[in-house]
Design a protein around this motif. Structure first.
Motif, PDB file in Angstrom:
ATOM      1  N   LEU A   1       0.837  -1.193   0.000  1.00 26.37           N
ATOM      2  CA  LEU A   1       0.000   0.000   0.000  1.00 26.37           C
ATOM      3  C   LEU A   1       0.876   1.249   0.000  1.00 26.37           C
ATOM      4  N   ALA A   2       0.449   2.236  -0.753  1.00 26.67           N
ATOM      5  CA  ALA A   2       1.154   3.512  -0.791  1.00 26.67           C
ATOM      6  C   ALA A   2       0.572   4.446   0.261  1.00 26.67           C
ATOM      7  N   TRP A   3       1.431   5.335   0.765  1.00 26.15           N
ATOM      8  CA  TRP A   3       0.973   6.360   1.694  1.00 26.15           C
ATOM      9  C   TRP A   3       1.840   7.603   1.524  1.00 26.15           C
ATOM     10  N   TRP A   4       1.285   8.750   1.896  1.00 29.06           N
ATOM     11  CA  TRP A   4       2.005  10.003   1.763  1.00 29.06           C
ATOM     12  C   TRP A   4       2.664  10.356   3.087  1.00 29.06           C
ATOM     13  N   ASP A   5       3.970  10.531   3.052  1.00 31.65           N
ATOM     14  CA  ASP A   5       4.748  10.912   4.225  1.00 31.65           C
ATOM     15  C   ASP A   5       4.907  12.429   4.211  1.00 31.65           C
ATOM     16  N   ASP A   6       4.160  13.128   5.079  1.00 30.67           N
ATOM     17  CA  ASP A   6       4.227  14.583   5.136  1.00 30.67           C
ATOM     18  C   ASP A   6       5.605  15.083   5.543  1.00 30.67           C
ATOM     19  N   THR A   7       6.271  14.370   6.422  1.00 32.47           N
ATOM     20  CA  THR A   7       7.590  14.780   6.893  1.00 32.47           C
ATOM     21  C   THR A   7       8.609  14.788   5.765  1.00 32.47           C
ATOM     22  N   LEU A   8       8.592  13.745   4.944  1.00 33.42           N
ATOM     23  CA  LEU A   8       9.533  13.652   3.825  1.00 33.42           C
ATOM     24  C   LEU A   8       8.974  14.234   2.530  1.00 33.42           C
ATOM     25  N   ALA A   9       7.672  14.594   2.549  1.00 37.25           N
ATOM     26  CA  ALA A   9       7.001  15.155   1.368  1.00 37.25           C
ATOM     27  C   ALA A   9       7.148  14.251   0.142  1.00 37.25           C
ATOM     28  N   ARG A  10       6.839  12.976   0.333  1.00 36.83           N
ATOM     29  CA  ARG A  10       6.888  12.032  -0.778  1.00 36.83           C
ATOM     30  C   ARG A  10       6.041  10.804  -0.492  1.00 36.83           C
ATOM     31  N   ARG A  11       5.747  10.078  -1.559  1.00 39.96           N
ATOM     32  CA  ARG A  11       5.002   8.830  -1.454  1.00 39.96           C
ATOM     33  C   ARG A  11       5.944   7.743  -0.951  1.00 39.96           C
ATOM     34  N   ARG A  12       5.415   6.935  -0.038  1.00 43.76           N
ATOM     35  CA  ARG A  12       6.169   5.797   0.480  1.00 43.76           C
ATOM     36  C   ARG A  12       5.291   4.558   0.393  1.00 43.76           C
ATOM     37  N   TRP A  13       5.889   3.407   0.614  1.00 44.28           N
ATOM     38  CA  TRP A  13       5.189   2.137   0.484  1.00 44.28           C
ATOM     39  C   TRP A  13       5.340   1.329   1.758  1.00 44.28           C
ATOM     40  N   VAL A  14       4.266   0.627   2.117  1.00 42.57           N
ATOM     41  CA  VAL A  14       4.313  -0.315   3.224  1.00 42.57           C
ATOM     42  C   VAL A  14       3.975  -1.696   2.639  1.00 42.57           C
ATOM     43  N   VAL A  15       4.738  -2.688   3.050  1.00 45.71           N
ATOM     44  CA  VAL A  15       4.593  -4.037   2.506  1.00 45.71           C
ATOM     45  C   VAL A  15       4.311  -5.003   3.647  1.00 45.71           C
ATOM     46  N   GLY A  16       3.338  -5.874   3.445  1.00 46.07           N
ATOM     47  CA  GLY A  16       3.038  -6.917   4.410  1.00 46.07           C
ATOM     48  C   GLY A  16       2.948  -8.263   3.718  1.00 46.07           C
ATOM     49  N   GLU A  17       3.508  -9.275   4.341  1.00 49.33           N
ATOM     50  CA  GLU A  17       3.472 -10.621   3.792  1.00 49.33           C
ATOM     51  C   GLU A  17       2.576 -11.481   4.666  1.00 49.33           C
ATOM     52  N   VAL A  18       1.627 -12.149   4.043  1.00 49.51           N
ATOM     53  CA  VAL A  18       0.692 -12.997   4.779  1.00 49.51           C
ATOM     54  C   VAL A  18       1.465 -14.060   5.545  1.00 49.51           C
ATOM     55  N   GLY A  19       1.132 -14.172   6.838  1.00 54.32           N
ATOM     56  CA  GLY A  19       1.784 -15.143   7.691  1.00 54.32           C
ATOM     57  C   GLY A  19       2.991 -14.593   8.437  1.00 54.32           C
ATOM     58  N   ILE A  20       3.349 -13.343   8.168  1.00 56.07           N
ATOM     59  CA  ILE A  20       4.495 -12.724   8.842  1.00 56.07           C
ATOM     60  C   ILE A  20       4.016 -11.466   9.570  1.00 56.07           C
ATOM     61  N   ASP A  21       4.468 -11.287  10.800  1.00 57.56           N
ATOM     62  CA  ASP A  21       4.123 -10.113  11.615  1.00 57.56           C
ATOM     63  C   ASP A  21       2.616  -9.934  11.803  1.00 57.56           C
ATOM     64  N   GLY A  22       1.893 -11.037  11.879  1.00 57.14           N
ATOM     65  CA  GLY A  22       0.461 -10.981  12.158  1.00 57.14           C
ATOM     66  C   GLY A  22      -0.436 -10.663  10.982  1.00 57.14           C
ATOM     67  N   ILE A  23       0.088 -10.559   9.762  1.00 59.70           N
ATOM     68  CA  ILE A  23      -0.723 -10.280   8.581  1.00 59.70           C
ATOM     69  C   ILE A  23      -1.498 -11.550   8.224  1.00 59.70           C
ATOM     70  N   LYS A  24      -2.833 -11.401   8.113  1.00 55.76           N
ATOM     71  CA  LYS A  24      -3.724 -12.537   7.869  1.00 55.76           C
ATOM     72  C   LYS A  24      -4.161 -12.612   6.411  1.00 55.76           C
ATOM     73  N   ALA A  25      -4.380 -13.831   5.942  1.00 52.78           N
ATOM     74  CA  ALA A  25      -4.909 -14.054   4.601  1.00 52.78           C
ATOM     75  C   ALA A  25      -6.374 -13.640   4.538  1.00 52.78           C
ATOM     76  N   ASP A  26      -6.802 -13.213   3.348  1.00 52.56           N
ATOM     77  CA  ASP A  26      -8.202 -12.883   3.069  1.00 52.56           C
ATOM     78  C   ASP A  26      -8.767 -11.843   4.043  1.00 52.56           C
ATOM     79  N   THR A  27      -7.931 -10.922   4.478  1.00 50.65           N
ATOM     80  CA  THR A  27      -8.313  -9.877   5.413  1.00 50.65           C
ATOM     81  C   THR A  27      -7.934  -8.522   4.815  1.00 50.65           C
ATOM     82  N   PRO A  28      -8.872  -7.570   4.765  1.00 49.13           N
ATOM     83  CA  PRO A  28      -8.536  -6.259   4.199  1.00 49.13           C
ATOM     84  C   PRO A  28      -7.660  -5.432   5.145  1.00 49.13           C
ATOM     85  N   TYR A  29      -6.686  -4.735   4.537  1.00 47.60           N
ATOM     86  CA  TYR A  29      -5.787  -3.851   5.272  1.00 47.60           C
ATOM     87  C   TYR A  29      -5.748  -2.490   4.590  1.00 47.60           C
ATOM     88  N   ARG A  30      -5.510  -1.446   5.382  1.00 45.44           N
ATOM     89  CA  ARG A  30      -5.249  -0.116   4.860  1.00 45.44           C
ATOM     90  C   ARG A  30      -3.994   0.399   5.560  1.00 45.44           C
TER      91      ARG A  30
END
Length: 143
Positions: free
Chosen positions: A103-132
């Motif tokens: 997912l992309a997000w806007w970092d106001d501090t750096l004034a640029r678009r950044r990305w967050v990545v999650g892998e199902v099964g790692i760090d609590g990320i669940k399959a078939d579950t919506p994330y924002r």
């Protein structure tokens, strides 16, 4: 089977099992198994089990088990098992077993678009579950 479909603004395009479907602004594109579907700014794109679906700004993209789904600004991307889902700002993403959420997000501090990545099964990320994305981290969305 193996066909290609193209539609203009607000149009609808449908292709067979191996086909490619493309629709204009506000359109809907649907492609069969192993197909590719692309829709315009407000469109919806759906692809088969092995397909790739891409939707424009505020669009919705859905791909099958081995597919890749990409949605634009404010969009929703859903990918099946082993798939990859990508959604724009304010979007939500869902991935199946062993999938990846980006997912992309806007970092106001750096004034640029950044990305967050999650892998199902790692760090609590669940399959078939919506994330924002909130403040640079994935947050589960209640259905």
């Amino acid at each position: 089977n193996g066909g290609t479909a193209t539609a203009g603004n607000g149009g609808t395009a449908t292709a067979g099992d191996y086909g490619t479907a493309t629709a204009g602004d506000g359109g809907t594109a649907t492609a069969g198994e192993r197909g590719t579907a692309t829709a315009g700014d407000y469109g919806t794109a759906t692809a088969g089990d092995y397909g790739t679906a891409t939707a424009g700004e505020r669009g919705t993209a859905t791909a099958g088990d081995y597919g890749t789904a990409t949605a634009g600004y404010g969009g929703t991307a859903t990918a099946g098992d082993y798939g990859t889902a990508t959604a724009g700002d304010y979007g939500t993403a869902i991935a199946g077993d062993y999938g990846t959420i980006v997912l992309a997000w806007w970092d106001d501090t750096l004034a640029r678009r950044r990305w967050v990545v999650g892998e199902v099964g790692i760090d609590g990320i669940k399959a078939d579950t919506p994330y924002r994305c909130e403040d640079g981290r994935l947050v589960e969305v209640e259905r």
